[in-house]
Design an enzyme around this catalytic site. Sequence first.
Site, PDB file in Angstrom:
ATOM      1  N   ASP A 112       0.804  -1.222   0.000  1.00 52.79           N
ATOM      2  CA  ASP A 112       0.000   0.000   0.000  1.00 52.79           C
ATOM      3  C   ASP A 112       0.833   1.267   0.000  1.00 52.79           C
ATOM      4  O   ASP A 112       0.419   2.305  -0.489  1.00 52.79           O
ATOM      5  CB  ASP A 112      -0.952   0.020   1.203  1.00 52.79           C
ATOM      6  CG  ASP A 112      -0.213   0.218   2.509  1.00 52.79           C
ATOM      7  OD1 ASP A 112       0.686  -0.589   2.822  1.00 52.79           O
ATOM      8  OD2 ASP A 112      -0.502   1.191   3.222  1.00 52.79           O
ATOM      9  N   ASP A 115       5.833   0.209   3.013  1.00 55.56           N
ATOM     10  CA  ASP A 115       6.098  -1.005   3.785  1.00 55.56           C
ATOM     11  C   ASP A 115       5.877  -2.230   2.910  1.00 55.56           C
ATOM     12  O   ASP A 115       5.738  -2.120   1.699  1.00 55.56           O
ATOM     13  CB  ASP A 115       5.225  -1.033   5.031  1.00 55.56           C
ATOM     14  CG  ASP A 115       3.747  -0.905   4.683  1.00 55.56           C
ATOM     15  OD1 ASP A 115       3.398  -1.118   3.504  1.00 55.56           O
ATOM     16  OD2 ASP A 115       2.946  -0.584   5.571  1.00 55.56           O
ATOM     17  N   TYR A 138      -5.787   0.102   9.196  1.00 57.98           N
ATOM     18  CA  TYR A 138      -6.783   0.718   8.324  1.00 57.98           C
ATOM     19  C   TYR A 138      -8.163   0.423   8.917  1.00 57.98           C
ATOM     20  O   TYR A 138      -8.972  -0.286   8.322  1.00 57.98           O
ATOM     21  CB  TYR A 138      -6.673   0.185   6.894  1.00 57.98           C
ATOM     22  CG  TYR A 138      -5.513   0.782   6.118  1.00 57.98           C
ATOM     23  CD1 TYR A 138      -5.606   2.060   5.564  1.00 57.98           C
ATOM     24  CD2 TYR A 138      -4.324   0.083   5.952  1.00 57.98           C
ATOM     25  CE1 TYR A 138      -4.554   2.614   4.855  1.00 57.98           C
ATOM     26  CE2 TYR A 138      -3.259   0.630   5.245  1.00 57.98           C
ATOM     27  CZ  TYR A 138      -3.384   1.900   4.701  1.00 57.98           C
ATOM     28  OH  TYR A 138      -2.340   2.452   4.006  1.00 57.98           O
ATOM     29  N   GLU A 162       5.650   9.730   2.822  1.00 53.56           N
ATOM     30  CA  GLU A 162       5.334   8.393   2.314  1.00 53.56           C
ATOM     31  C   GLU A 162       4.323   8.469   1.179  1.00 53.56           C
ATOM     32  O   GLU A 162       3.292   9.125   1.302  1.00 53.56           O
ATOM     33  CB  GLU A 162       4.790   7.498   3.430  1.00 53.56           C
ATOM     34  CG  GLU A 162       4.568   6.064   2.978  1.00 53.56           C
ATOM     35  CD  GLU A 162       4.167   5.133   4.115  1.00 53.56           C
ATOM     36  OE1 GLU A 162       4.170   3.913   3.894  1.00 53.56           O
ATOM     37  OE2 GLU A 162       3.851   5.633   5.205  1.00 53.56           O
TER      38      GLU A 162
END
Length: 504
Positions: A97, A100, A250, A482
């Site tokens: 995603d 990571d 999430y 990120e």
Amino acid sequence: MVSCSRMMIMSPSSSSSSWRALVLVAAAVLSFSGHVVVVAAAAGHPDYADALAKSILFFQGQRSGRLPPDQAVKWRSNSGLSDGSAANVDLTGGYYDGGDNVKFGFPMAFTTTMLSWGVVEYGGRMRGRVLRDARDAVRWAADYLLRAATATPGVLYVGVGDPDADHRCWERPEDMDTLRAVYSVSASSPGSDVAAETAAALAAASLAFRAADPGYSRRLLAAARDVMAFAVRHQGKYSDHVGGDVGAYYASYSGYQDELLWGSAWLLWATRNASYLDYLASLGANDGVDMFSWDNKLAGARRALVNGDRRLDAFRRQAEDFICRILPGSPSSTTQYTPGGMMYKSGHANLQYVTSASFLLTTFAKYMAVSNHTFSCQSLPVTAKTLRALARKQVDYILGANPQGMSYMVGYGARFPQRIHHRGASMPSVAAHPAHIGCQEGFSGYFNAGGANPNVHTGAVVGGPDQHDAFPDERGDYDRSEPTTYTNAALVGCLAYFAGSYRS
């Protein structure tokens, strides 16, 4: 992987010219939503077609699984080849995603839906190879979701990789040796949110491939129907039932009613089956919202349901209410803008909200232009031109028309982030450094290094600047540095829209 719900983490380069014409930069004082701001003024406009191609290329750098021979992002190699083995199923493929090495089904499904919507809405504005690459990006995720939805009857697999273990390591995907746990929902551990979002993704992808690959499209749609039925029959929040804290990264803060609406909207679009319209009506009215994201789909569902059918007028009015809540100068606006003009919703990966809102603005503008529709936010008249102008301002901000003079898309323009929070980009490729790089060695040797990342993750859009337009470009600043798949996925459609409008 960063968002408002995340609990934990984890020298300018030259490029081809990213402006169509000679850019003359000067300080210009502009008025924006009641602020006097200084921004960069330029003759011409960004090269939207170049940015579009790069925004799609980004997804190759996020791939998990066995990479194909035509892989263009050469600093990536095969990874996660045994994913799913803990449950005796094949869960290889799909996308990481963000920075990571975990595969989270909830945001991956939203990414797939938005990528597919971009192809469905703006595929006609994408030129040859770009359209093929966009469909390839959709297929890479859709293949994974199809396996996750059909591998075991009555089970939907929603994640691979222990997120806590993963975040204690800084490893290349090719080296990862943390637990590849498998997470799922079922009748006894329901997850209507992730299931309905997966149904939406499969239905949207079926539309993206309806003409290009009819057989594949039919398989996707059949799976979408089944997963949507599962979402309706076994209701509950997946983050209340999935173990291993995967749901906490999430968490479904908005509940699952928005996903039931969203999934039904996509099934209605893909099937034209009136039963989905009946179900939509049974869900009833919802509160107003001023953001659209992987967690809250209400605004997107309302826009997806605007198609001229009078039975859906209530959804059109709710879509207009969303616009009134984000439009500068609107009496009912609840949205903050930075001094430089960026929509500001959160200190956590704010550009995800900017790209998703901009996508809705362009698609609603398209509807308004075709139908000659206008409306008002109380005393403020709103036209298609109004929405296009706001969306373009946001897209241009991302591409460099901002107080920092920095493109927030890596590899685009002369100045862009150099130290993004991304394991693979921040460490040498396997080709350059074949030896295994261990978990803690990654932190000491690469995460804490001060220099630029060795790999340019072309097309990656980072979390973006803060409410004062400041961007420190620090690898450890995951909120701002990120990139995420869902930020890029929404931007693809916007860029296709503007690339088609401003061709040479």
